[in-house]
Scaffold this motif. Structure first.
Motif, PDB file in Angstrom:
ATOM      1  N   THR A  19       1.785  10.873 -19.305  1.00 29.65           N
ATOM      2  CA  THR A  19       2.351  11.413 -18.078  1.00 29.65           C
ATOM      3  C   THR A  19       1.211  11.909 -17.205  1.00 29.65           C
ATOM      4  O   THR A  19       0.271  12.532 -17.701  1.00 29.65           O
ATOM      5  N   ALA A  20       1.290  11.617 -15.925  1.00 29.15           N
ATOM      6  CA  ALA A  20       0.274  12.068 -14.970  1.00 29.15           C
ATOM      7  C   ALA A  20       0.980  12.773 -13.814  1.00 29.15           C
ATOM      8  O   ALA A  20       2.118  12.421 -13.459  1.00 29.15           O
ATOM      9  N   GLN A  21       0.299  13.737 -13.255  1.00 26.48           N
ATOM     10  CA  GLN A  21       0.850  14.481 -12.129  1.00 26.48           C
ATOM     11  C   GLN A  21       0.484  13.778 -10.827  1.00 26.48           C
ATOM     12  O   GLN A  21      -0.679  13.459 -10.592  1.00 26.48           O
ATOM     13  N   LYS A  22       1.480  13.536  -9.985  1.00 26.00           N
ATOM     14  CA  LYS A  22       1.229  12.929  -8.686  1.00 26.00           C
ATOM     15  C   LYS A  22       0.635  13.984  -7.747  1.00 26.00           C
ATOM     16  O   LYS A  22       0.652  15.176  -8.042  1.00 26.00           O
ATOM     17  N   LEU A  23       0.107  13.539  -6.619  1.00 24.01           N
ATOM     18  CA  LEU A  23      -0.488  14.464  -5.656  1.00 24.01           C
ATOM     19  C   LEU A  23       0.497  15.536  -5.206  1.00 24.01           C
ATOM     20  O   LEU A  23       0.096  16.656  -4.905  1.00 24.01           O
ATOM     21  N   ASP A  24       1.781  15.203  -5.168  1.00 22.83           N
ATOM     22  CA  ASP A  24       2.784  16.180  -4.734  1.00 22.83           C
ATOM     23  C   ASP A  24       3.164  17.153  -5.846  1.00 22.83           C
ATOM     24  O   ASP A  24       4.045  17.996  -5.673  1.00 22.83           O
ATOM     25  N   GLY A  25       2.504  17.039  -7.010  1.00 27.45           N
ATOM     26  CA  GLY A  25       2.746  17.957  -8.114  1.00 27.45           C
ATOM     27  C   GLY A  25       3.800  17.505  -9.100  1.00 27.45           C
ATOM     28  O   GLY A  25       3.984  18.116 -10.147  1.00 27.45           O
ATOM     29  N   GLN A  26       4.500  16.415  -8.802  1.00 28.24           N
ATOM     30  CA  GLN A  26       5.554  15.926  -9.684  1.00 28.24           C
ATOM     31  C   GLN A  26       4.967  15.101 -10.828  1.00 28.24           C
ATOM     32  O   GLN A  26       4.105  14.256 -10.600  1.00 28.24           O
ATOM     33  N   PRO A  27       5.435  15.330 -12.053  1.00 26.28           N
ATOM     34  CA  PRO A  27       4.966  14.512 -13.179  1.00 26.28           C
ATOM     35  C   PRO A  27       5.597  13.123 -13.135  1.00 26.28           C
ATOM     36  O   PRO A  27       6.739  12.969 -12.695  1.00 26.28           O
ATOM     37  N   LEU A  28       4.846  12.138 -13.574  1.00 25.09           N
ATOM     38  CA  LEU A  28       5.351  10.770 -13.630  1.00 25.09           C
ATOM     39  C   LEU A  28       4.862  10.131 -14.925  1.00 25.09           C
ATOM     40  O   LEU A  28       3.650  10.013 -15.150  1.00 25.09           O
ATOM     41  N   LYS A  29       5.790   9.724 -15.766  1.00 22.46           N
ATOM     42  CA  LYS A  29       5.430   9.023 -16.996  1.00 22.46           C
ATOM     43  C   LYS A  29       5.035   7.600 -16.618  1.00 22.46           C
ATOM     44  O   LYS A  29       5.725   6.940 -15.850  1.00 22.46           O
ATOM     45  N   LEU A  30       3.902   7.137 -17.144  1.00 22.15           N
ATOM     46  CA  LEU A  30       3.389   5.829 -16.753  1.00 22.15           C
ATOM     47  C   LEU A  30       4.259   4.678 -17.237  1.00 22.15           C
ATOM     48  O   LEU A  30       4.084   3.549 -16.784  1.00 22.15           O
ATOM     49  N   SER A  31       5.236   4.957 -18.079  1.00 27.67           N
ATOM     50  CA  SER A  31       6.201   3.917 -18.443  1.00 27.67           C
ATOM     51  C   SER A  31       6.959   3.437 -17.203  1.00 27.67           C
ATOM     52  O   SER A  31       7.516   2.337 -17.209  1.00 27.67           O
ATOM     53  N   TYR A  32       6.936   4.226 -16.143  1.00 28.28           N
ATOM     54  CA  TYR A  32       7.524   3.819 -14.870  1.00 28.28           C
ATOM     55  C   TYR A  32       6.937   2.479 -14.402  1.00 28.28           C
ATOM     56  O   TYR A  32       7.600   1.699 -13.742  1.00 28.28           O
ATOM     57  N   PHE A  33       5.674   2.241 -14.760  1.00 27.40           N
ATOM     58  CA  PHE A  33       4.964   1.031 -14.328  1.00 27.40           C
ATOM     59  C   PHE A  33       4.969  -0.078 -15.377  1.00 27.40           C
ATOM     60  O   PHE A  33       4.300  -1.090 -15.205  1.00 27.40           O
ATOM     61  N   SER A  34       5.706   0.110 -16.445  1.00 28.98           N
ATOM     62  CA  SER A  34       5.786  -0.892 -17.498  1.00 28.98           C
ATOM     63  C   SER A  34       6.220  -2.236 -16.915  1.00 28.98           C
ATOM     64  O   SER A  34       7.118  -2.307 -16.078  1.00 28.98           O
ATOM     65  N   GLY A  35       5.545  -3.301 -17.344  1.00 27.91           N
ATOM     66  CA  GLY A  35       5.877  -4.641 -16.874  1.00 27.91           C
ATOM     67  C   GLY A  35       5.178  -5.025 -15.579  1.00 27.91           C
ATOM     68  O   GLY A  35       5.399  -6.120 -15.066  1.00 27.91           O
ATOM     69  N   ARG A  36       4.335  -4.143 -15.067  1.00 21.89           N
ATOM     70  CA  ARG A  36       3.601  -4.432 -13.833  1.00 21.89           C
ATOM     71  C   ARG A  36       2.110  -4.549 -14.152  1.00 21.89           C
ATOM     72  O   ARG A  36       1.634  -3.983 -15.120  1.00 21.89           O
ATOM     73  N   VAL A  37       1.393  -5.292 -13.341  1.00 28.82           N
ATOM     74  CA  VAL A  37      -0.071  -5.365 -13.445  1.00 28.82           C
ATOM     75  C   VAL A  37      -0.623  -4.161 -12.696  1.00 28.82           C
ATOM     76  O   VAL A  37      -0.192  -3.866 -11.577  1.00 28.82           O
ATOM     77  N   LEU A  38      -1.571  -3.465 -13.308  1.00 25.93           N
ATOM     78  CA  LEU A  38      -2.113  -2.240 -12.735  1.00 25.93           C
ATOM     79  C   LEU A  38      -3.616  -2.347 -12.492  1.00 25.93           C
ATOM     80  O   LEU A  38      -4.331  -2.919 -13.303  1.00 25.93           O
ATOM     81  N   LEU A  39      -4.051  -1.764 -11.398  1.00 23.97           N
ATOM     82  CA  LEU A  39      -5.472  -1.541 -11.158  1.00 23.97           C
ATOM     83  C   LEU A  39      -5.623  -0.031 -11.034  1.00 23.97           C
ATOM     84  O   LEU A  39      -5.136   0.574 -10.072  1.00 23.97           O
ATOM     85  N   ILE A  40      -6.225   0.578 -12.050  1.00 28.70           N
ATOM     86  CA  ILE A  40      -6.375   2.029 -12.112  1.00 28.70           C
ATOM     87  C   ILE A  40      -7.814   2.363 -11.726  1.00 28.70           C
ATOM     88  O   ILE A  40      -8.759   1.813 -12.286  1.00 28.70           O
ATOM     89  N   VAL A  41      -7.960   3.279 -10.759  1.00 23.69           N
ATOM     90  CA  VAL A  41      -9.262   3.564 -10.163  1.00 23.69           C
ATOM     91  C   VAL A  41      -9.467   5.069 -10.053  1.00 23.69           C
ATOM     92  O   VAL A  41      -8.563   5.786  -9.604  1.00 23.69           O
ATOM     93  N   ASN A  42     -10.661   5.551 -10.442  1.00 18.00           N
ATOM     94  CA  ASN A  42     -11.002   6.943 -10.138  1.00 18.00           C
ATOM     95  C   ASN A  42     -11.657   6.953  -8.756  1.00 18.00           C
ATOM     96  O   ASN A  42     -12.554   6.171  -8.480  1.00 18.00           O
ATOM     97  N   THR A  43     -11.142   7.790  -7.873  1.00 20.48           N
ATOM     98  CA  THR A  43     -11.519   7.753  -6.467  1.00 20.48           C
ATOM     99  C   THR A  43     -12.132   9.073  -6.003  1.00 20.48           C
ATOM    100  O   THR A  43     -12.061  10.089  -6.704  1.00 20.48           O
ATOM    101  N   ALA A  44     -12.696   9.046  -4.798  1.00 21.84           N
ATOM    102  CA  ALA A  44     -13.245  10.240  -4.157  1.00 21.84           C
ATOM    103  C   ALA A  44     -13.328   9.993  -2.657  1.00 21.84           C
ATOM    104  O   ALA A  44     -13.566   8.861  -2.222  1.00 21.84           O
ATOM    105  N   SER A  45     -13.134  11.035  -1.885  1.00 19.83           N
ATOM    106  CA  SER A  45     -13.086  10.919  -0.432  1.00 19.83           C
ATOM    107  C   SER A  45     -14.447  10.953   0.252  1.00 19.83           C
ATOM    108  O   SER A  45     -14.568  10.564   1.405  1.00 19.83           O
ATOM    109  N   LYS A  46     -15.465  11.429  -0.448  1.00 19.14           N
ATOM    110  CA  LYS A  46     -16.771  11.592   0.184  1.00 19.14           C
ATOM    111  C   LYS A  46     -17.855  10.799  -0.550  1.00 19.14           C
ATOM    112  O   LYS A  46     -18.981  11.245  -0.694  1.00 19.14           O
TER     113      LYS A  46
END
Length: 165
Positions: free
Chosen positions: A11-38
């Motif tokens: 489970t990961a917390q979205k920017l809005d603070g809501q938790p989301l279990k990654l099983s939500y994305f089951s069956g999809r191709v994912l590109l997971i990236v660690n990002t930064a604004s600066k």
């Protein structure tokens, strides 16, 4: 079956603070990236958004995880990160709450990814912002890409993974 991947137990917390279990994305191709604004690689947000818009209707997701572990390049609050992404790059893919990607406090997503696909010289450690992990529909990590890899270079591999049932 995709639900068997340990990735989908996380489970990961979205920017809005809501938790989301990654099983939500089951069956999809994912590109997971660690990002930064600066970061010097921050303009990759544009290429990530382009991939997302092109392939999302076929079952593709970009999941961004901001991190401030490299040169204090993501110091902003969740609201500041969201505003920056929308204003500068029109980001419409999921952006999660700021996380650590290395060390004792590394988020479980990155512990899973780095255990499944090591970097150069066998290291698990993420060396900089915009390290990318490509995950197939079954939750298997198919590739790890360096920060300087332009996301558009992954187009053919994404297309190939999306063609698999």
């Amino acid at each position: 079956m995709a639900e068997n991947s340990p990735l989908y137990d996380i489970t990961a917390q979205k920017l809005d603070g809501q938790p989301l279990k990654l099983s939500y994305f089951s069956g999809r191709v994912l590109l997971i990236v660690n990002t930064a604004s600066k970061c010097g690689f921050t303009p990759q947000y544009g290429a990530l958004e382009q991939l997302y818009r092109e392939f999302n209707p076929r079952g593709f997701e970009v999941l961004a995880f901001p991190s401030n572990q490299f040169g204090n390049q993501e110091p902003g609050s969740a609201a500041e990160i969201a505003a920056f992404c929308e204003r500068n790059y029109g980001v419409s893919f999921p952006v999660f709450a700021k996380v650590d990607v290395n060390g004792a406090q590394a988020h479980p997503v990155f512990r899973f990814l780095t255990a499944a696909r090591r970097g150069f010289f066998g290291t698990r450690r993420i060396l900089w912002n915009f390290t990318k992990f490509l995950v197939d529909r079954e939750g298997n990590v198919m590739g790890r890409y360096a920060p300087n890899t332009d996301p558009s270079k992954l187009r053919d591999m994404i297309d190939l993974l999306l063609k698999k049932p």
